[in-house]
Design an enzyme around this catalytic site. Structure first.
Site, mmCIF file in Angstrom:
data_model
loop_
_atom_site.group_PDB
_atom_site.id
_atom_site.type_symbol
_atom_site.label_atom_id
_atom_site.label_comp_id
_atom_site.label_asym_id
_atom_site.label_seq_id
_atom_site.Cartn_x
_atom_site.Cartn_y
_atom_site.Cartn_z
ATOM 1 N N GLU A 29 0.614 -1.490 -0.110
ATOM 2 C CA GLU A 29 0.232 0.227 0.283
ATOM 3 C C GLU A 29 1.110 1.090 -0.190
ATOM 4 O O GLU A 29 1.575 1.477 1.030
ATOM 5 C CB GLU A 29 -0.621 -0.065 0.758
ATOM 6 C CG GLU A 29 -1.845 -0.952 1.186
ATOM 7 C CD GLU A 29 -2.960 -1.527 2.330
ATOM 8 O OE1 GLU A 29 -2.473 -0.556 3.277
ATOM 9 O OE2 GLU A 29 -3.067 -2.578 2.666
ATOM 10 N N GLU A 60 -4.678 -6.382 3.128
ATOM 11 C CA GLU A 60 -3.065 -7.138 3.213
ATOM 12 C C GLU A 60 -3.440 -9.217 2.924
ATOM 13 O O GLU A 60 -2.871 -9.419 2.433
ATOM 14 C CB GLU A 60 -4.102 -7.362 4.840
ATOM 15 C CG GLU A 60 -2.720 -5.303 5.179
ATOM 16 C CD GLU A 60 -4.024 -4.928 5.060
ATOM 17 O OE1 GLU A 60 -3.684 -3.842 4.524
ATOM 18 O OE2 GLU A 60 -5.156 -4.625 4.945
ATOM 19 N N GLN A 82 1.918 -1.852 5.246
ATOM 20 C CA GLN A 82 2.009 -0.619 6.289
ATOM 21 C C GLN A 82 2.247 -0.644 7.760
ATOM 22 O O GLN A 82 2.675 -0.009 7.624
ATOM 23 C CB GLN A 82 1.334 0.296 5.591
ATOM 24 C CG GLN A 82 1.154 1.431 5.933
ATOM 25 C CD GLN A 82 -0.039 2.782 4.917
ATOM 26 O OE1 GLN A 82 -1.360 3.163 5.907
ATOM 27 N NE2 GLN A 82 0.428 2.979 4.118
ATOM 28 N N PHE A 83 2.092 -1.053 8.456
ATOM 29 C CA PHE A 83 1.640 -1.020 9.853
ATOM 30 C C PHE A 83 1.799 -2.699 10.268
ATOM 31 O O PHE A 83 0.755 -3.268 9.736
ATOM 32 C CB PHE A 83 0.799 -0.586 10.263
ATOM 33 C CG PHE A 83 1.104 0.913 11.073
ATOM 34 C CD1 PHE A 83 1.438 1.701 11.468
ATOM 35 C CD2 PHE A 83 0.650 1.683 9.539
ATOM 36 C CE1 PHE A 83 2.297 2.811 11.312
ATOM 37 C CE2 PHE A 83 0.890 2.843 9.146
ATOM 38 C CZ PHE A 83 0.797 3.360 10.293
ATOM 39 N N ALA A 84 2.396 -3.493 11.233
ATOM 40 C CA ALA A 84 2.572 -5.079 11.469
ATOM 41 C C ALA A 84 1.061 -4.485 12.021
ATOM 42 O O ALA A 84 0.492 -5.765 11.912
ATOM 43 C CB ALA A 84 3.519 -5.028 12.869
ATOM 44 N N PRO A 89 -5.621 -10.073 8.974
ATOM 45 C CA PRO A 89 -6.155 -10.679 7.840
ATOM 46 C C PRO A 89 -5.585 -10.909 6.423
ATOM 47 O O PRO A 89 -5.852 -12.283 6.251
ATOM 48 C CB PRO A 89 -7.086 -9.091 7.386
ATOM 49 C CG PRO A 89 -6.774 -7.604 8.025
ATOM 50 C CD PRO A 89 -5.962 -8.547 9.198
ATOM 51 N N HIS A 129 -1.248 0.997 15.173
ATOM 52 C CA HIS A 129 -0.573 1.480 14.462
ATOM 53 C C HIS A 129 0.966 1.125 15.585
ATOM 54 O O HIS A 129 1.606 1.926 15.167
ATOM 55 C CB HIS A 129 -0.861 2.663 14.323
ATOM 56 C CG HIS A 129 -1.954 3.385 13.272
ATOM 57 N ND1 HIS A 129 -3.220 3.073 13.887
ATOM 58 C CD2 HIS A 129 -1.273 3.061 12.116
ATOM 59 C CE1 HIS A 129 -4.047 3.835 12.534
ATOM 60 N NE2 HIS A 129 -2.813 3.604 11.690
#
Length: 338
Positions: A29, A60, A82-84, A89, A129
């Site tokens: 993303e 994801e 983009q963030f862990a 998903p 986040h």
């Protein structure tokens, strides 16, 4: 040697491999035109084109699923989540498909895929986040899980991960994207504006996955840490005047048990530090392994210092993090134990 932030080192690793191997592709993303929310992929699309560095839908599961398909058929995708926190998903794809590809196909197929993810807190990102989910990946056979703490390791480990024939989870501590790398920060304030740089060799090199590094030698107690907590551990030992040996694990799976065992057998005491929630965190596995392999050398129980067993707090995140004060108290208690 060049001097780079961790962001620059990660970008350089992808640049090196994309230049060497046309099968290496980067997507996720906002990683293309925008260059990623943390700018780790900045300039790669302009250099290599939209077919090798491109944006993906906000999905994801589809991102990871596409990467698995590419990897199975000969590409080497380096995917960014983009963030862990967003990876959940896609967890089924990672566990049920990527991790089992080699075994399920009896070695006919492999899955040479890297899943890069910013991890941990430090940006007041709140519950969605800021989480540290490394333990859910170390539980899965077939995955490798690495967490660098400095630019040199970040580049070398990422190149090694891209070249690996099996899937690698590559977790990048957000608090270290722009520092600190000299080990002398109290970490009481965010390092985001510091833009500290570490020495990084130009061109291709690798840091072996599965090999820890002793970043501070000592004889009183062993501290096992990774990512941001390496610097917290060093600061705690320095503030308390304790001759602690600090081990940067770098790789959680495979784990360098030999280095851990030698250190604990020497010091006789062990403190484990990580940012993630205490219960069922990776520190529990480390404590169990130290107990199992170093029992007759231990002079005190293994202590763990970790995040709270609560939903991730937004306003109190700097209290949530294990800091030098909490780690220092654990070190003192361990040394005083009989």
């Amino acid at each position: 040697m060049a001097r780079m932030t961790m962001i620059e080192a990660i970008r350089d690793a992808m640049d090196v491999k994309m230049g060497q191997d046309e099968d290496v592709v980067v997507f996720g993303e906002d990683v293309g035109y925008f260059g990623g929310v943390f700018r780790c992929t900045h300039g790669l699309q302009a250099k290599y084109g939209k077919e090798r560095c491109f944006d993906a839908p906000i999905n994801e599961s589809a991102i990871v699923g596409a990467g698995i398909g590419m990897a199975t058929y000969g590409k080497r995708p380096c995917i960014e989540i983009q963030f862990a926190d967003y990876v959940l998903p896609a967890y089924d794809q990672i566990v049920s498909e990527a991790a089992r590809m080699r075994h399920r196909s009896n070695g006919e197929f492999t899955c040479p895929m890297v899943v890069r993810m910013p991890t941990g807190g430090g940006i007041f990102g709140g519950q969605t986040h800021s989480q540290s989910p490394e333990a859910i990946f170390t539980h899965v056979s077939g995955l490798k899980t690495v967490i660098p703490s400095n630019p040199y390791d970040a580049k070398g480990l990422l190149i090694a991960a891209i070249e690996d024939d099996d899937p690698v989870i590559f977790l990048e501590p957000k608090r270290l994207y722009n520092g600190p790398f000299d080990g002398h920060h109290e970490l009481a304030v965010t390092p985001w504006s510091k833009h500290e740089k570490g020495e990084v060799p130009e061109g291709h090199y690798t840091v072996p996955i599965g090999k820890a590094q002793i970043v501070r030698e000592g004889s009183d107690v062993t501290i096992l840490a990774y990512g941001t907590m390496v610097f917290v551990a060093e600061a705690a030992a320095r503030e308390q005047g304790i001759d602690a040996e600090v081990i940067d694990l770098r790789s959680l799976l495979p784990l360098d048990l030999e280095t851990i065992q030698k250190s604990v057998e020497k010091t006789g005491r062990c403190v484990v530090v990580h940012e993630a929630t205490l219960t069922s965190g990776f520190g529990a596995e480390l404590a169990a392994l130290v107990q199992q392999h170093c029992f007759y050398s231990l002079e005190a129980p293994v202590k763990r210092v970790a995040g709270w067993d609560t939903p991730y707090p937004h306003a109190q995140e700097w209290d949530y993090f294990p800091g030098p004060k909490r780690v220092g108290a654990a070190l003192k208690a361990t040394l005083e134990a009989k």
